[in-house]
Design a protein around this motif. Structure first.
Motif, short mmCIF file in Angstrom:
data_model
loop_
_atom_site.label_atom_id
_atom_site.label_comp_id
_atom_site.label_asym_id
_atom_site.label_seq_id
_atom_site.Cartn_x
_atom_site.Cartn_y
_atom_site.Cartn_z
N ARG A 36 0.84 -1.22 0.00
CA ARG A 36 0.00 0.00 0.00
C ARG A 36 0.87 1.26 0.00
NH1 ARG A 36 -3.53 -3.00 3.36
NH2 ARG A 36 -2.53 -2.18 5.21
N THR A 37 1.98 1.22 0.72
CA THR A 37 2.89 2.37 0.74
C THR A 37 3.42 2.65 -0.66
OG1 THR A 37 3.51 1.86 3.03
CG2 THR A 37 5.00 3.30 1.80
N LEU A 38 3.82 1.60 -1.37
CA LEU A 38 4.30 1.77 -2.75
C LEU A 38 3.20 2.31 -3.66
CD1 LEU A 38 6.36 -1.53 -3.16
CD2 LEU A 38 7.27 0.80 -2.97
N ILE A 39 2.00 1.77 -3.52
CA ILE A 39 0.87 2.21 -4.35
C ILE A 39 0.58 3.69 -4.12
CG2 ILE A 39 -1.64 2.00 -4.63
CD1 ILE A 39 -1.25 -1.04 -4.12
N ASN A 40 0.74 4.15 -2.89
CA ASN A 40 0.48 5.55 -2.56
C ASN A 40 1.63 6.48 -2.92
OD1 ASN A 40 -2.18 5.32 -1.58
ND2 ASN A 40 -1.39 4.41 0.30
N GLY A 41 2.65 5.96 -3.62
CA GLY A 41 3.71 6.80 -4.14
C GLY A 41 4.90 7.00 -3.24
#
Length: 123
Positions: A36-41
């Motif tokens: 999720r951290t990666l998805i959120n940039g």
């Protein structure tokens, strides 16, 4: 009801899975939070070294000492308040800078090249 109720299946090969597990372990996050951290940039940072926490305790102890000195000095009236405030602010900033440098996730590159996944950060 859960806030996140949409499951997603992602298929990985062995090498990709090993890389994911390795990066998740370094970050100290759960696999779901990491993704999720990666998805959120953002690029999750690795867990700080054990001595980081000792350094932070020491800096906080210095801050407590500064506060005690200030309380005594204010009672007696024998301190340069401007100088003390300057030093106290420097200490607070140092603590925040250390925390940010070691624990805050970094924004990913906007060019779409995320191959380094945060490994090539400056010290």
């Amino acid at each position: 009801m859960r806030k996140r109720n949409i499951p997603i299946l992602v298929r990985l090969n062995t090498k990709e899975r090993q890389n994911l597990v390795k990066q998740v372990k370094k970050s100290g996050l759960s696999q779901e939070t990491f993704i999720r951290t990666l998805i959120n940039g953002f690029i999750p940072k690795e867990l700080p070294p054990p001595d980081y926490y000792a350094m932070m305790r020491e800096l906080r102890a210095i801050g407590v000492n500064l506060n005690q000195i200030a309380a005594k000095a204010n009672a007696k009236g024998h301190i340069d308040r401007t100088q003390f405030q300057y030093e106290a602010n420097r200490l607070r900033k140092a603590v925040l800078d250390i925390q940010a440098a070691v624990t805050s996730p970094e924004r990913r590159n906007e060019n779409g090249d995320h191959s380094d996944m945060g490994r090539n950060r400056p010290p």
